[in-house]
Design a protein around this motif. Sequence first.
Motif, PDB file in Angstrom:
ATOM      1  N   MET A   1       1.154   6.490   1.926  1.00 44.23           N
ATOM      2  CA  MET A   1       1.017   6.587   3.383  1.00 44.23           C
ATOM      3  C   MET A   1      -0.294   6.027   3.926  1.00 44.23           C
ATOM      4  O   MET A   1      -0.399   5.796   5.121  1.00 44.23           O
ATOM      5  CB  MET A   1       1.231   8.032   3.860  1.00 44.23           C
ATOM      6  N   ILE A   2      -1.291   5.793   3.070  1.00 41.68           N
ATOM      7  CA  ILE A   2      -2.531   5.234   3.627  1.00 41.68           C
ATOM      8  C   ILE A   2      -2.454   3.721   3.820  1.00 41.68           C
ATOM      9  O   ILE A   2      -3.310   3.128   4.453  1.00 41.68           O
ATOM     10  CB  ILE A   2      -3.777   5.578   2.771  1.00 41.68           C
TER      11      ILE A   2
ATOM     12  N   LYS B   1       6.260  -0.115  -3.337  1.00 44.74           N
ATOM     13  CA  LYS B   1       5.125   0.457  -4.061  1.00 44.74           C
ATOM     14  C   LYS B   1       5.507   0.557  -5.526  1.00 44.74           C
ATOM     15  O   LYS B   1       6.515   1.174  -5.866  1.00 44.74           O
ATOM     16  CB  LYS B   1       4.800   1.836  -3.467  1.00 44.74           C
TER      17      LYS B   1
ATOM     18  N   TYR C   1      -7.953   3.016  -2.475  1.00 41.81           N
ATOM     19  CA  TYR C   1      -7.525   3.911  -1.394  1.00 41.81           C
ATOM     20  C   TYR C   1      -8.604   3.951  -0.308  1.00 41.81           C
ATOM     21  O   TYR C   1      -8.321   3.887   0.879  1.00 41.81           O
ATOM     22  CB  TYR C   1      -7.253   5.325  -1.906  1.00 41.81           C
TER      23      TYR C   1
ATOM     24  N   GLN D   1       8.545   9.013  -6.462  1.00 45.22           N
ATOM     25  CA  GLN D   1       7.664   8.723  -5.320  1.00 45.22           C
ATOM     26  C   GLN D   1       7.861   7.278  -4.834  1.00 45.22           C
ATOM     27  O   GLN D   1       7.877   7.013  -3.633  1.00 45.22           O
ATOM     28  CB  GLN D   1       6.203   8.905  -5.736  1.00 45.22           C
TER      29      GLN D   1
ATOM     30  N   ILE E   1       0.990   4.336  -8.624  1.00 46.11           N
ATOM     31  CA  ILE E   1       0.726   5.762  -8.399  1.00 46.11           C
ATOM     32  C   ILE E   1      -0.113   6.020  -7.152  1.00 46.11           C
ATOM     33  O   ILE E   1      -0.630   7.104  -6.956  1.00 46.11           O
ATOM     34  CB  ILE E   1       0.018   6.362  -9.632  1.00 46.11           C
ATOM     35  N   MET E   2      -0.291   5.002  -6.326  1.00 48.67           N
ATOM     36  CA  MET E   2      -1.146   5.184  -5.146  1.00 48.67           C
ATOM     37  C   MET E   2      -0.440   6.000  -4.060  1.00 48.67           C
ATOM     38  O   MET E   2       0.781   6.015  -4.000  1.00 48.67           O
ATOM     39  CB  MET E   2      -1.617   3.838  -4.579  1.00 48.67           C
ATOM     40  N   PRO E   3      -1.241   6.693  -3.210  1.00 50.29           N
ATOM     41  CA  PRO E   3      -0.624   7.414  -2.092  1.00 50.29           C
ATOM     42  C   PRO E   3      -0.150   6.402  -1.054  1.00 50.29           C
ATOM     43  O   PRO E   3      -0.961   5.728  -0.419  1.00 50.29           O
ATOM     44  CB  PRO E   3      -1.769   8.277  -1.556  1.00 50.29           C
TER      45      PRO E   3
END
Lengths: 292, 389
Positions: A141-142, A134, A159, A27, A137-139
Motif C-alpha cells: 500500500m505504500i 507485486k 519502503y 499477499q 514481501i514489501m508492503p
Amino acid sequence: MSILVNKDTKVIVQGFTGKEGSFHAEQCMAYGTKIVGGVTPNKGGQEHLGQPVFNTVREAVAATGATVSMIFVPPAFVADAVMEAADAGIELAVIITEGAPVRDMQAAKAFAVKHGMMTIGPNCPGIITAEECKIGIMPGMIFKKGNVGLISKSGTLTYEGANQVCKEGFGITTAVGIGGDPIIGLSYKQLLPMFEADPETEAIVMIGEIGGDLEIQAAAYIKEHITKPVVAFIAGQSAPAGKRMGHAGAIVSGGAGTAAEKMAALTAAGVRVVVSPAEIGKAVAEVLAKKK
Amino acid sequence: MNIHEYQAKQIFAKYGVPTPRGIIANTPSQAMTNAQELGGNVWVVKAQIHAGGRGLGGGVKLARSLAEVKTLASEILGMTLVTHQTGPEGKLVQKIYIEEGADIKDELYLGIVLDRAKEMPVIMASTEGGMAIEDVAHNTPEKIIKVAVDPAIGFQAYHGRELAFGLGLAKEEQGKFIKFAAALYKLYMENDAEMIEINPLIKTGSGDFLALDGKMGFDDSALGRHPEIEDMRDLSEEDADEREASRYGLSYISLDGEIGCMVNGAGLAMGTMDTINYMGGTPANFLDVGGSANAETVAKGFQIILKNPNVKAIFVNIFGGIVRCDRIANGILEATKLVDVHVPVIVRLDGTNAPEAAEILKNANIANVIVASDLADGAAKAVRAAKGE
C-alpha cells in the motif's frame, strides 16, 4: 508503463506451500499479482490458495505459461531452485531468501546468465510495479502509481524512499529491491537503461550501501547513458571499516567500497546525492520541478 | 567467521599446502615441551589472536633456546596485544603457537578473495611479502598479480603460470609454486572460505615454498555444511554483546557514540546512523531487529543497548511493512515494563497502521517516550535528547 513486470505477468512460486511462501503468495495475490501456480516437490496435483501445485518448474511452466518465478525455498536449496527455473525457461527469478551461500549463488547466477534468465536478489524484498504487480514481501500500500523508478539494495530503505516520494505527491512506476548479498542478480547498471527506456518513468531513485563497486559502475553508466534525473543515497557513511553491517555484502574491506567514494563518483556523474535518507523525497521533488 | 593461524595451518596441512611444523600451547611449560618435541635450535613463539599485525605489536618472537621459549611464552601469554586491526583496546592472548624456525630466503604474498565485480574468486600474489597488502595495493599496485579463476573450469595450469611468471619465479621453482597455489584454491572452494591470506609465503634456502602465516575467514551462510569448521569457532574472540544479540535474531554492532539505535532492516539501520551523524549526533550502535520485531526482541534490544554506559538516548526507527506498527507500539510498551529504560526513547513508527501506533504511544503517556513523525524529526529529537536539551 513499468519495467520487467506488470498486471499481465504470470508468476509461479517455488516453495509455494511453505509458511513464508504461502503467506507472501497470498499477499501478492491480494495485491493483484497473477500467481498462476507453484512448485513443491511431492505435492504435485494438489491445489494451494486456489492454484495448482506442481512437482517441477518445467511442469509448472508447461501448464501455466508462467515467465516469472518467486523463490522462497530455504537458503541451502536456493541455487538448485534458481538453476531449475533457468533450465525450465523462466525469464526472471525473484529470489527472496536470505542466507544463501556465496559459492552457490556464484554458480547459480553463472548458469542463469548462460540460459538467458534474469535474477533479482537473493536477500531482497522483490519487485513491485505500483498498483499492478507485486512479486515479493514489501508492503504494497505504500507504493502509489507515479513517475519515479526506484532501485535499492535495502528493503526498508526501499519502503522509506517510496513512502517519501509518495508523500511529496509523486509515485512509483516500478521499485526493485536488488538485495544486499556479495553476489546479486540484476544490478543498477542493468536496471537503469530499463527505466531510461520506460516512458512513464521521469526520475530514478538509487539507494546503495557500503561494499563492492556496483554503485561506482552505475555512476559510470549514468554519466554516459542516462538523461533522466537520478537521486541517490548511500547507506553506511558512518559504518566502521571491516565490520559487516547486517547485509552479507555491506562491508568495507581493504579500504574499498566506502560510502564516500561511491557518493563522490555519483556526484561526479551528475547525480543528486543526499546525505540522509530523510531527504530522498524532497530531492526527487526538486529534480522533477527543475525538469519542468 | 574467522579462525586462528594454527587452525588455518591444520586445514592447509590436510590439503598438502606446506607449512612449518608447529604445536599449540596454553602455558609456558607446555610451550617449552612443544619446542622440545619439534626439535632444532630456533623456534618462533606466536600469539594467536584474530587480528593481523601481530609481529609489529610484539606478539611474534624468535627464541634460540628452550629456556627462551619459556620466557617469551610467559611474556606473550596474557598480554593485551594492540595492532592496527585490534583497535586501541587490544586483544588478550590466550594461546600461543610454537613453530620450528624457517630458513627464509625470500618473502612473498599469496591470497584468495571473492572478486565481487567479476563474481569469481581471485588469487592475488605479490613479491612484497611481509607488508600489509592494502599498503602494497595503495603504493605499488603494479606489484600485485591478480588471477581470477572461473569455478566452472577450476584452477588450470595457465592460472598457475600467470602467477609464477608474474612473480618472476625461476623455471625450477615454478612447479612447486603452482602446486601450492592449486592446493590453496582447492581448499578455498571446498571449505566455502571467504578469504585466505598467506603473508608471508616464504621461499626457503632449499627452494621450497612454505606458508609462514595463515589467515582464513569463512562464509557464515555456508557454515551449516562445514561442522568441522564451525567447531573451530573461538567465542572469546567475538564480541559478547554481538553474540548475545544474534541469538535473538538481532544484528548488533557497538560503536562509540551516544545515541542507541533500534531499527528494522540493515539499510535503514545504517541510514539512521548516517542521519544522526548528519544532524550533529553520534550513533552508539548498529542494531537491526529484523523483519519480525515483537515485544521480546524489542526488550532484548533495549537491554543490549543499555549495557553501553555511553548511551544518553535511544532512537527506535521502524518502518512497518508486513509487521504492523500498532503491534510494534505495544511491543515497545511491554518492553519498557520488562526493562528499566532510564534514558529518553524517541520512537518513529511509519508504514502499516502508523496512526494507530501513534495513538497507542500517546495514550500510554510514558514519561521518557517521545513520539516522532518521521525519520528527520526522530533523528533531530534524539540528537537534542542526547545533548540533554
